[in-house]
Scaffold this motif. Structure first.
Motif, mmCIF file in Angstrom:
data_model
loop_
_atom_site.group_PDB
_atom_site.id
_atom_site.type_symbol
_atom_site.label_atom_id
_atom_site.label_comp_id
_atom_site.label_asym_id
_atom_site.label_seq_id
_atom_site.Cartn_x
_atom_site.Cartn_y
_atom_site.Cartn_z
ATOM 1 N N THR B 9 64.665 -29.270 95.168
ATOM 2 C CA THR B 9 64.376 -27.835 95.290
ATOM 3 C C THR B 9 64.427 -27.495 96.776
ATOM 4 N N ASP B 10 64.007 -26.277 97.131
ATOM 5 C CA ASP B 10 64.034 -25.939 98.558
ATOM 6 C C ASP B 10 62.963 -26.680 99.355
ATOM 7 N N ASP B 11 62.013 -27.319 98.669
ATOM 8 C CA ASP B 11 61.032 -28.092 99.437
ATOM 9 C C ASP B 11 60.832 -29.541 98.978
ATOM 10 N N THR B 12 61.589 -29.950 97.972
ATOM 11 C CA THR B 12 61.504 -31.354 97.559
ATOM 12 C C THR B 12 62.917 -31.933 97.443
ATOM 13 N N PRO B 13 63.069 -33.209 97.780
ATOM 14 C CA PRO B 13 64.413 -33.804 97.763
ATOM 15 C C PRO B 13 64.894 -34.157 96.351
ATOM 16 N N ARG B 29 66.046 -31.767 101.186
ATOM 17 C CA ARG B 29 64.937 -31.335 102.033
ATOM 18 C C ARG B 29 63.629 -31.883 101.521
ATOM 19 N N SER B 30 62.782 -32.344 102.422
ATOM 20 C CA SER B 30 61.490 -32.852 101.986
ATOM 21 C C SER B 30 60.331 -32.246 102.773
ATOM 22 N N LEU B 31 59.662 -31.301 102.165
ATOM 23 C CA LEU B 31 58.410 -30.776 102.715
ATOM 24 C C LEU B 31 57.512 -30.380 101.553
ATOM 25 N N PRO B 32 57.241 -31.328 100.655
ATOM 26 C CA PRO B 32 56.470 -30.989 99.460
ATOM 27 C C PRO B 32 55.075 -30.499 99.822
ATOM 28 N N GLU B 33 54.516 -29.700 98.930
ATOM 29 C CA GLU B 33 53.156 -29.205 99.144
ATOM 30 C C GLU B 33 52.186 -30.396 99.180
ATOM 31 N N ASP B 34 52.400 -31.365 98.296
ATOM 32 C CA ASP B 34 51.546 -32.539 98.245
ATOM 33 C C ASP B 34 52.447 -33.777 98.343
ATOM 34 N N ALA B 36 51.890 -36.953 98.938
ATOM 35 C CA ALA B 36 51.468 -38.177 98.252
ATOM 36 C C ALA B 36 51.820 -38.083 96.766
ATOM 37 N N ALA B 37 51.530 -36.940 96.154
ATOM 38 C CA ALA B 37 51.813 -36.772 94.723
ATOM 39 C C ALA B 37 53.309 -36.881 94.451
ATOM 40 N N PHE B 38 54.125 -36.373 95.367
ATOM 41 C CA PHE B 38 55.569 -36.439 95.141
ATOM 42 C C PHE B 38 56.097 -37.874 95.292
ATOM 43 N N TYR B 39 55.640 -38.569 96.331
ATOM 44 C CA TYR B 39 56.245 -39.876 96.635
ATOM 45 C C TYR B 39 55.606 -41.063 95.904
ATOM 46 N N GLU B 40 54.383 -40.896 95.404
ATOM 47 C CA GLU B 40 53.739 -42.040 94.766
ATOM 48 C C GLU B 40 54.534 -42.641 93.590
ATOM 49 N N ASN B 67 59.587 -33.052 106.865
ATOM 50 C CA ASN B 67 58.455 -32.768 107.757
ATOM 51 C C ASN B 67 57.753 -34.083 108.120
ATOM 52 N N THR B 68 56.774 -33.994 109.028
ATOM 53 C CA THR B 68 56.176 -35.244 109.518
ATOM 54 C C THR B 68 55.373 -35.955 108.423
ATOM 55 N N ALA B 69 54.786 -35.170 107.502
ATOM 56 C CA ALA B 69 54.040 -35.821 106.415
ATOM 57 C C ALA B 69 55.005 -36.653 105.559
ATOM 58 N N SER B 70 56.201 -36.108 105.300
ATOM 59 C CA SER B 70 57.200 -36.873 104.532
ATOM 60 C C SER B 70 57.683 -38.084 105.318
#
Lengths: 191, 127
Positions: B9-13, B29-34, B36-40, B67-70
């Motif tokens: 999506t526009d914020d998840t890869p 693109r990777s800047l999910p709202e959460d 950890a929840a996306f990558y776990e 983003n840096t969290a990703s």
């Protein structure tokens, strides 16, 4: 004029003065409030569209996008509420994007607990003292050693902004009361 | 193993993890709202896969923004792949970056400095 009309007139004058100040400072976007994920996405997408319309260089577009995301997420994740009832809400603060002939500036302001001031200040002083290579080393150290906070922050935002923009991060802390301070940060992206 | 297929999506890869077709890829693109929840689930999948992997694993990253969290979660994926490599599996990372994107190229260099696993940088032209 009765008192109410005087108040309204003063307010209307304030709006005009506010408008003029925004124009003088070349403000492109200004917001005060809760910084949710939706707000972050809306602002970055709006700014991207504007930059595409004005044919801003790809490199500048990417940097502005990047710094906006990090700054907005910083407020959303790290702004402290003065009212404990708001603890679980997204952080709130002020966001200002300005653009002139030579640069974009991205400024954020938000409330933080006073005891954090020294730590954030010295971390920013350290980041500002480093050159490109030093920032790279610090980034690598932090990404390896740092843990994702419960709010999903990696402690990399400021380092990354300094690294990507090549400019110092200017900051200021204004005391609010015994427990809280207002933190203002400005990042610059050279066009 | 089950196939993981996430449409970006526009914020998840976009993510494809497909053993049968030998596709291991994260792109977009990777800047999910959460984060950890996306990558776990992805990290869990790789963890399980690492035990049974028999052939060659070529893991492709083709991100245009993160983003840096990703960036922390991406390192966690790379560290899992490094573990796999250290245990004797045939693993390789391919880091794709748009040809004019120095920051994405540099991000690949930094990751390759951190993890000890065969790492290839590949630039691709923009449309």
């Amino acid at each position: 004029m009765d008192e109410n009309n005087v108040e309204i007139k003063e307010f209307l004058e304030f709006v005009y003065t506010f408008y003029k100040s925004m124009k003088d400072a070349k403000v492109e976007l200004v917001y005060e409030g809760e910084i949710t994920h939706q707000i972050t996405k809306a602002f970055t997408s709006l700014t991207e569209t504007n930059m595409q319309l004005t044919e801003e260089s790809n490199n500048t577009q990417k940097k502005v996008f990047h710094v906006m995301i990090e700054c907005l997420q910083n407020i959303g994740k790290h702004a402290d509420p003065m009212n404990p009832e708001d603890f679980n809400k997204d952080g709130r603060g002020v966001f200002v994007l300005c653009k002139n002939e030579t640069e974009y500036t991205i400024t954020t302001g938000n409330i933080i607990q006073k005891h954090k001031v020294d730590e954030i200040g010295s971390s920013l002083d350290n980041i500002n003292s480093l050159d490109k290579e030093g920032l790279k080393q610090l980034y690598k150290h932090q990404i390896k050693e740092g843990r994702l906070s419960n709010k999903g922050g990696a402690g990399l935002g400021f380092i990354d902004i300094a690294k990507k923009t090549g400019n110092k991060i200017h900051f200021h802390f204004a005391p609010i009361n015994d427990d809280f301070s207002f933190m203002v940060l400005t990042s610059t992206i050279t066009r | 193993m089950e196939v993981i297929k996430i449409v970006g999506t526009d914020d998840t890869p976009s993510v494809t993890l497909d053993v049968a077709n030998e596709i291991f890829e994260i792109s977009g693109r990777s800047l999910p709202e959460d984060v950890a929840a996306f990558y776990e689930p992805i990290l869990d999948w790789i963890e399980r896969y690492s035990e049974e992997a028999s052939g060659k694993t070529v893991f492709n990253f083709k991100l245009v923004y993160f983003n840096t969290a990703s960036s922390k979660m991406i390192l966690d994926i790379l560290l899992k792949l490094e573990e796999m490599y250290e245990s004797g599996k045939d693993v390789m990372i391919r880091w794709h970056y748009p040809e004019d994107d120095e920051d994405m190229e540099e991000a690949g260099e930094e990751y390759s400095d951190i993890v000890e696993v065969p790492f290839e940088q590949i630039s691709y032209p923009l449309d």
